[in-house]
Write an enzyme that holds these catalytic residues in place. Structure first.
Site, PDB file in Angstrom:
ATOM      1  N   PHE A 133       0.836  -0.948   0.025  1.00  0.00           N
ATOM      2  CA  PHE A 133      -0.175  -0.024  -0.037  1.00  0.00           C
ATOM      3  C   PHE A 133       1.031   1.170   0.116  1.00  0.00           C
ATOM      4  CE2 PHE A 133      -2.827   2.957   2.092  1.00  0.00           C
ATOM      5  CZ  PHE A 133      -3.906   2.814   1.504  1.00  0.00           C
ATOM      6  N   GLU A 137       4.968   9.393   1.538  1.00  0.00           N
ATOM      7  CA  GLU A 137       6.014   9.752   0.650  1.00  0.00           C
ATOM      8  C   GLU A 137       7.346  10.349   1.373  1.00  0.00           C
ATOM      9  OE1 GLU A 137       4.771  12.278  -2.641  1.00  0.00           O
ATOM     10  OE2 GLU A 137       3.654  10.923  -3.498  1.00  0.00           O
ATOM     11  N   LEU A 243      -6.517   3.177   5.867  1.00  0.00           N
ATOM     12  CA  LEU A 243      -5.728   3.439   7.231  1.00  0.00           C
ATOM     13  C   LEU A 243      -6.440   3.213   8.434  1.00  0.00           C
ATOM     14  CD1 LEU A 243      -3.864   6.515   5.852  1.00  0.00           C
ATOM     15  CD2 LEU A 243      -2.881   4.333   6.263  1.00  0.00           C
ATOM     16  N   LEU A 342      13.048  -6.373  34.872  1.00  0.00           N
ATOM     17  CA  LEU A 342      13.969  -7.560  34.192  1.00  0.00           C
ATOM     18  C   LEU A 342      15.323  -7.125  34.696  1.00  0.00           C
ATOM     19  CD1 LEU A 342      12.556  -8.343  31.012  1.00  0.00           C
ATOM     20  CD2 LEU A 342      12.271  -9.637  33.027  1.00  0.00           C
ATOM     21  N   GLY A 344      19.460  -5.789  34.346  1.00  0.00           N
ATOM     22  CA  GLY A 344      20.111  -5.697  33.221  1.00  0.00           C
ATOM     23  C   GLY A 344      19.825  -6.827  32.183  1.00  0.00           C
ATOM     24  N   GLU A 367       0.735   4.566  10.255  1.00  0.00           N
ATOM     25  CA  GLU A 367      -0.598   4.813  10.465  1.00  0.00           C
ATOM     26  C   GLU A 367      -1.036   5.997  11.609  1.00  0.00           C
ATOM     27  OE1 GLU A 367      -1.165   3.293   8.200  1.00  0.00           O
ATOM     28  OE2 GLU A 367      -0.399   1.133   8.453  1.00  0.00           O
ATOM     29  N   THR A 369       0.725   9.499  13.594  1.00  0.00           N
ATOM     30  CA  THR A 369       1.770   9.684  14.663  1.00  0.00           C
ATOM     31  C   THR A 369       0.698   9.886  15.945  1.00  0.00           C
ATOM     32  OG1 THR A 369       2.032  11.826  14.441  1.00  0.00           O
ATOM     33  CG2 THR A 369       3.665  10.505  13.435  1.00  0.00           C
TER      34      THR A 369
END
Length: 388
Positions: A133, A137, A243, A342, A344, A367, A369
């Site tokens: 799609f 640009e 979209l 978690l 490091g 789609e 911002t």
């Protein structure tokens, strides 16, 4: 065990019917058996595993919300649940389903001629043909009205010139849906990618979405017959209609990424010890886990509400923006908090969290911002379009 805990606490299965649960389970099985075992290596190697596309088609996931021409005709909620489970494995594969089904197939289904539908949709639903799609640009991402790609009449033909950027699957695609400015406004064209003058180059150096393909696309005097135009798409309402289909799927999908990060944090907190006991037994870590779960739960309930409205035919553009904006934002927060639990080890590929964090940065951009969806909501609240 963590996914059972989160599912049980939310009680989502009590809000779904048998068909919806069946689609979710099928997608979860596919994600865990076909994507998760290889996704860390594919992300590291920047490998798009093309052979999975036909498997996704065989499972019924491609264009599944469409009806006819080999599509499954499933509900919007079922489609959302599939997006949720695929993105729990990796955003790249929910993105593929979005590009193929919500964008390329939707454009042909909504706006194409009977001949275009017959030629392309069955193969795309089966995954034997891939679509892309082409709207964004290099100099106009959030402002498609300023597009420079142009199609001009030459006798009975159209001649397409210009360039697009960040076009998912373009180098792998058999057909591209290309949006171009004409003397009659923006129009869509169905462009076989073997047409002379069409060129797609994968974008390198990506630190996000590395298991998928996004491209620069160039149109050098691409000559098309008059039948290449999508007859029922006029103006930007055409691409925007597609979209919005993809944005709806994102609202579900990112909650899958969030769930994956939450599950990793829960599991790790029960086995990693500090000061003589599992860190999951400390109040600070339990607060983080509880806050993460609350936002995951709220995001999933929001997605479900959007899905019910979509199935009822009452879903608005502004409501889709609420879902995309909120759920991507909260998924990013959940991923960051999971990484902190978690420690490091959270930056290693022993856990999926950093991979999801990187992918979500891209999802936050495409789609629409955060800023664009914020302004859509602001316009709905005030009646004033601030971006014009």
């Amino acid at each position: 065990m963590a996914d059972l805990t989160t599912d049980h606490l939310l009680g989502l299965e009590l809000m779904l019917n048998e068909e919806e649960l069946a689609w979710q389970q099928r997608a979860r099985t596919f994600a865990r058996e076909r994507i998760e075992p290889v996704i860390d290596a594919d992300f590291e190697d920047r490998l798009f595993r093309k052979e999975l596309v036909a498997e996704l088609g065989a499972a019924g996931f491609l264009g599944m919300h469409l009806t006819g021409y080999g599509a499954a005709g499933a509900s919007a909620v079922s489609y959302g649940l599939v997006c949720l489970e695929l993105e729990a494995a990796d955003s790249a594969w929910r993105t593929l389903v979005s590009v193929q089904g919500s964008l390329a197939m939707s454009a042909i289904s909504k706006f194409g001629s009977d001949e275009q539908k017959q030629q392309w949709l069955p193969g795309m639903a089966a995954g034997t043909l891939i679509g892309c799609f082409a709207l964004t640009e290099p100099a106009s991402g959030s402002d498609p009205a300023s597009m420079q790609t142009h199609a001009r009449r030459d006798g009975d033909d159209w001649v397409l010139t210009g360039a697009k950027r960040w076009i998912g699957l373009a180098s792998e695609a058999d057909v591209a849906i290309v949006w171009a400015a004409t003397d009659d406004g923006v129009r869509g064209f169905v462009v076989p990618t073997d047409t002379p003058g069409f060129r797609a180059e994968p974008i390198g150096g990506k630190l996000s979405m590395r298991a998928s393909v996004q491209c620069d696309v160039f149109f050098d005097e691409v000559r098309l017959p008059s039948t290449a135009m999508l007859p029922d798409a006029r103006g930007l309402s055409g691409p925007f209609g597609c979209l919005n289909e993809a944005r709806y799927g994102i609202a579900w999908g990112v909650m899958g990424a969030a769930r994956s990060c939450l599950e990793a944090a829960i599991d790790r907190s029960t086995v990693r010890e500090a000061f003589g006991k599992p860190i999951g037994g400390t109040q600070l870590v339990q607060k983080k886990l509880a806050d993460m779960f609350l936002e995951y739960e709220k995001g999933l309930l929001l997605a479900l509400q959007l899905g019910r409205r979509k199935d009822a035919g009452t879903l608005s553009i502004e409501q889709i923006s609420v879902g995309k904006l909120n759920n991507v934002r909260e998924a990013q927060k959940i991923a960051r908090t999971a990484r902190s639990i978690l420690g490091g080890d959270g930056i290693t590929d022993e856990f999926p969290v950093m991979r999801h964090m990187a992918n979500l940065e891209a999802v936050a951009t495409y789609e629409g911002t955060d800023e664009i969806h914020t302004l859509v909501i602001g316009r709905a609240l005030t009646g004033i379009a601030s971006y014009r």
